[in-house]
Design an enzyme around this catalytic site. Sequence first.
Site, PDB file in Angstrom:
ATOM      1  N   CYS A  87       6.201   1.870  -9.408  1.00  0.00           N
ATOM      2  CA  CYS A  87       7.599   1.852  -9.789  1.00  0.00           C
ATOM      3  C   CYS A  87       8.020   3.242  -9.910  1.00  0.00           C
ATOM      4  CB  CYS A  87       7.970   1.263 -11.133  1.00  0.00           C
ATOM      5  SG  CYS A  87       7.053  -0.498 -11.256  1.00  0.00           S
ATOM      6  N   ARG A 110       9.678   3.834  -4.251  1.00  0.00           N
ATOM      7  CA  ARG A 110       8.328   3.482  -4.947  1.00  0.00           C
ATOM      8  C   ARG A 110       8.318   2.009  -5.186  1.00  0.00           C
ATOM      9  NH1 ARG A 110       9.235   7.992  -5.174  1.00  0.00           N
ATOM     10  NH2 ARG A 110       8.037   9.765  -4.862  1.00  0.00           N
ATOM     11  N   TRP A 135       9.043  -2.432  -8.667  1.00  0.00           N
ATOM     12  CA  TRP A 135       8.064  -3.252  -7.592  1.00  0.00           C
ATOM     13  C   TRP A 135       7.182  -4.342  -8.832  1.00  0.00           C
ATOM     14  CZ3 TRP A 135       3.180  -4.178  -5.926  1.00  0.00           C
ATOM     15  CH2 TRP A 135       2.913  -4.828  -4.729  1.00  0.00           C
ATOM     16  N   ASN A 154       5.453   2.244 -15.819  1.00  0.00           N
ATOM     17  CA  ASN A 154       4.439   2.014 -14.440  1.00  0.00           C
ATOM     18  C   ASN A 154       3.099   1.673 -14.645  1.00  0.00           C
ATOM     19  OD1 ASN A 154       6.425   2.953 -12.553  1.00  0.00           O
ATOM     20  ND2 ASN A 154       5.947   5.042 -12.916  1.00  0.00           N
ATOM     21  N   GLY A 155       2.577   0.877 -13.981  1.00  0.00           N
ATOM     22  CA  GLY A 155       1.230   0.361 -14.137  1.00  0.00           C
ATOM     23  C   GLY A 155       1.098  -1.007 -14.566  1.00  0.00           C
ATOM     24  N   GLU A 213      -4.061   2.447  13.985  1.00  0.00           N
ATOM     25  CA  GLU A 213      -2.944   3.015  13.129  1.00  0.00           C
ATOM     26  C   GLU A 213      -1.706   2.445  13.672  1.00  0.00           C
ATOM     27  OE1 GLU A 213      -2.419   4.252  10.462  1.00  0.00           O
ATOM     28  OE2 GLU A 213      -0.497   5.152  10.728  1.00  0.00           O
ATOM     29  N   LYS A 241       1.073   0.377  11.748  1.00  0.00           N
ATOM     30  CA  LYS A 241       2.719   0.737  11.577  1.00  0.00           C
ATOM     31  C   LYS A 241       3.583  -0.479  12.075  1.00  0.00           C
ATOM     32  CE  LYS A 241       2.791   4.047   9.756  1.00  0.00           C
ATOM     33  NZ  LYS A 241       1.695   4.103   9.212  1.00  0.00           N
ATOM     34  N   GLU A 266       3.681  -2.987   9.410  1.00  0.00           N
ATOM     35  CA  GLU A 266       4.427  -2.674   8.186  1.00  0.00           C
ATOM     36  C   GLU A 266       5.810  -2.506   8.311  1.00  0.00           C
ATOM     37  OE1 GLU A 266       3.103   0.844   5.666  1.00  0.00           O
ATOM     38  OE2 GLU A 266       2.420   1.370   7.495  1.00  0.00           O
ATOM     39  N   HIS A 321     -15.459  -9.754  23.081  1.00  0.00           N
ATOM     40  CA  HIS A 321     -16.324 -10.643  22.289  1.00  0.00           C
ATOM     41  C   HIS A 321     -15.533 -11.367  21.278  1.00  0.00           C
ATOM     42  CE1 HIS A 321     -19.775  -7.987  23.341  1.00  0.00           C
ATOM     43  NE2 HIS A 321     -18.954  -7.091  23.418  1.00  0.00           N
ATOM     44  N   LYS A 342       5.346   2.489  -1.653  1.00  0.00           N
ATOM     45  CA  LYS A 342       4.731   3.858  -0.948  1.00  0.00           C
ATOM     46  C   LYS A 342       3.176   4.204  -1.556  1.00  0.00           C
ATOM     47  CE  LYS A 342       4.708   7.515   1.405  1.00  0.00           C
ATOM     48  NZ  LYS A 342       4.632   7.361   2.823  1.00  0.00           N
TER      49      LYS A 342
HETATM   50  C1  AGP Z   1       0.579   3.300   5.507  1.00  0.00           C
HETATM   51  O1  AGP Z   1       1.676   3.676   6.399  1.00  0.00           O
HETATM   52  C2  AGP Z   1       0.823   2.733   4.351  1.00  0.00           C
HETATM   53  N1  AGP Z   1       1.955   3.156   3.612  1.00  0.00           N
HETATM   54  C3  AGP Z   1      -0.385   2.372   3.656  1.00  0.00           C
HETATM   55  O2  AGP Z   1      -1.396   2.119   4.376  1.00  0.00           O
HETATM   56  C4  AGP Z   1      -0.907   3.897   3.124  1.00  0.00           C
HETATM   57  O3  AGP Z   1      -1.560   4.418   4.094  1.00  0.00           O
HETATM   58  C5  AGP Z   1      -2.014   3.377   1.987  1.00  0.00           C
HETATM   59  O4  AGP Z   1      -1.553   2.772   1.125  1.00  0.00           O
HETATM   60  C6  AGP Z   1      -2.834   4.679   1.336  1.00  0.00           C
HETATM   61  O5  AGP Z   1      -1.888   5.581   0.757  1.00  0.00           O
HETATM   62  P1  AGP Z   1      -2.459   7.091   0.392  1.00  0.00           P
HETATM   63  O6  AGP Z   1      -2.687   7.640   1.394  1.00  0.00           O
HETATM   64  O7  AGP Z   1      -0.987   7.712  -0.458  1.00  0.00           O
HETATM   65  O8  AGP Z   1      -3.735   6.830  -0.266  1.00  0.00           O
END
Ligand code: AGP
Length: 600
Positions: free
Chosen positions: A15, A40, A87, A113-114, A477, A481, A484, A500, A595
């Site tokens: 958050c 966030r 969040w 937060n947490g 990757e 993307k 996400e 396989h 994030k």
């Molecule tokens: C990637 O697009 C995502 N936002 C997520 O997988 C991210 O890479 C992952 O949470 C790791 O985050 P960090 O690099 O801040 O540790």
Amino acid sequence: MRALLLGWTPSGTVCGIIGCVSDEEVAGVLLDGLKRVEYRGYDSAGMATVSGGAMEVRKGAGRVNDIEEKMRLSSMEGKIGIAHTRWATHGGVTDANAHPQTSCREQVAVVHNGIIQNYAQLKAALMKKGHRFKSETDTEVVAHIIEEEYKRTKDPLAATRAATKALKGQYAIAVMIQERPDVLVGARKDAPLIVGVGDGKMFLASDVLAFIGRTDRTIFLDNREVVEVTRTSVRIVEPSGKEVVRRPNQVAWELSDLSKSDYAHYTLKEINEQPHTVSNAYLQDREKLAEFARMIKGAKSLFITASGTSYHAALLMKFRLNEAGIMCDAVVSGELKEHAAFLRKGSVVVALSQSGETADTIEAVKVAKKRGAKVLSVVNAVGSSLARESEEVLLLNCGPEVGVAATKSFTAQVVVANMVVDAVLGMKRIRPAKGLTEAVRKALQMESKVVELAKRYADRSDFYFVARGYEAPVAMEGALKLKELSYIHAEGMPASELKHGTLALIEKGTPVIVVNPSGSNHADTLSSAEEMKARGAEVIGISDVRDDVYTHYVQVPALQSKLMPVVEVIPLQLLAYHMAVVRKNDPDYPRNLAKSVTVK
Ligand code: AGP
């Protein structure tokens, strides 16, 4: 002399929190700060202020702008306030569960937060004493405990310190007490909290983004410290109870980093910043680079650990180290503890993390340290929790990455990882590869072709990204993307694995993306493309060389093989972004994601 912090600051946690005590009205400053940390966590938001001896709280489910429209946060009165964008972890997305959370008679307001792991036991005990709860959140227990402790101590800092002793789990909190509209109190454990030192005003925030432009003077709190701020003073108390004086550091970047400039979304802006950020990634402290190389070469066992996109960068780093004859493993952070048998005195763990706040990664390095390993980290966020756990830190220098999807931080990680391996190999002059910036610009120029592909394939339900060798993590990757941002199922895998099992899923019209630069794997990967095409797949080739097997070809410039992922990933980032736009998703705030994943 104030230290100049070149990197980006902690990217905050699940958050965003901000508090301000000032010689002026604070509502506008708090609302502005909320908008800056909204990425966030963005399912509910709220603000509390004290004015004329009375506390007012306005909050609800929805994005910050929705709550502003509904409740006119900007019109709240008072020269002290706290605010939050959430969040959801504990308790659904409801008005009652939005923060600030308050005690029984709204004497105490808290933003957090947490996760408070022992909140259920604390809540039961408080209810036995007659406390009445209004929400399902873990955070609300903190407000009630502080209310009790304040009744006993009549001291905001002492009351907060006493309350945190009862808490188990992670927290960064800002506390406001109605009776004391002259002070804010903050406390942190395993989640970042930063003091912003202004003129006639002080801030508490999960991230410098919340107040940059109003002050660049910051004090990072250490774990388990408690801080009391007034308009003109900062009082920090260590876990032992001893007061400590800490001079502010200056954060070196501008408010302009926060604007989308003329891009529709932060994500597109950050994709387009990459010609600049990949060359910035080369601005490394050479001593630190040499220390990384020394520790890696001397490691009895070597692990690279990260999550998500950073894990894909970790795989590329592993590949290059193995190529250099150095045995190492790349393990997702959440799984490193399963390799504990190989973590011992003499082991080295390299952690990659844009935010430096990923709970799995922080836990992984703590396990490693407990077993005697040394930790090196590569982060974008100077002062982040991970950076503070590490022997040595290298910075990505790519500026704030606001979009939830990691883009420019990934290509920066590829550059820094290559620099480390080059240093391990004894290369002396490690500097930007010739033509790299230009090559990234060229890759970006394929955007119109990618937009066409996004429109053509936006209705498909499954995508497969395949490649061989060093390009396999790039395929993974690209799949991440796409998932996400477009919410479409996608898998990334080594092309050798197709036969396989996965080939069974390929049918007429299945879109497959093949990442296939010229080089040792080129011919074999073309054969894989042929096999999929023979079963009806539509093949999108990402390569520096065209081939008839590709239904669609996206050209990327040829670079040294170790840096090819930097250009290969760009059309994949653009594809995911434009697919999101076509499908009317919000690329900056994808559903269910945050994030920085600061809870396990
Ligand atoms: C990637 O697009 C995502 N936002 C997520 O997988 C991210 O890479 C992952 O949470 C790791 O985050 P960090 O690099 O801040 O540790």
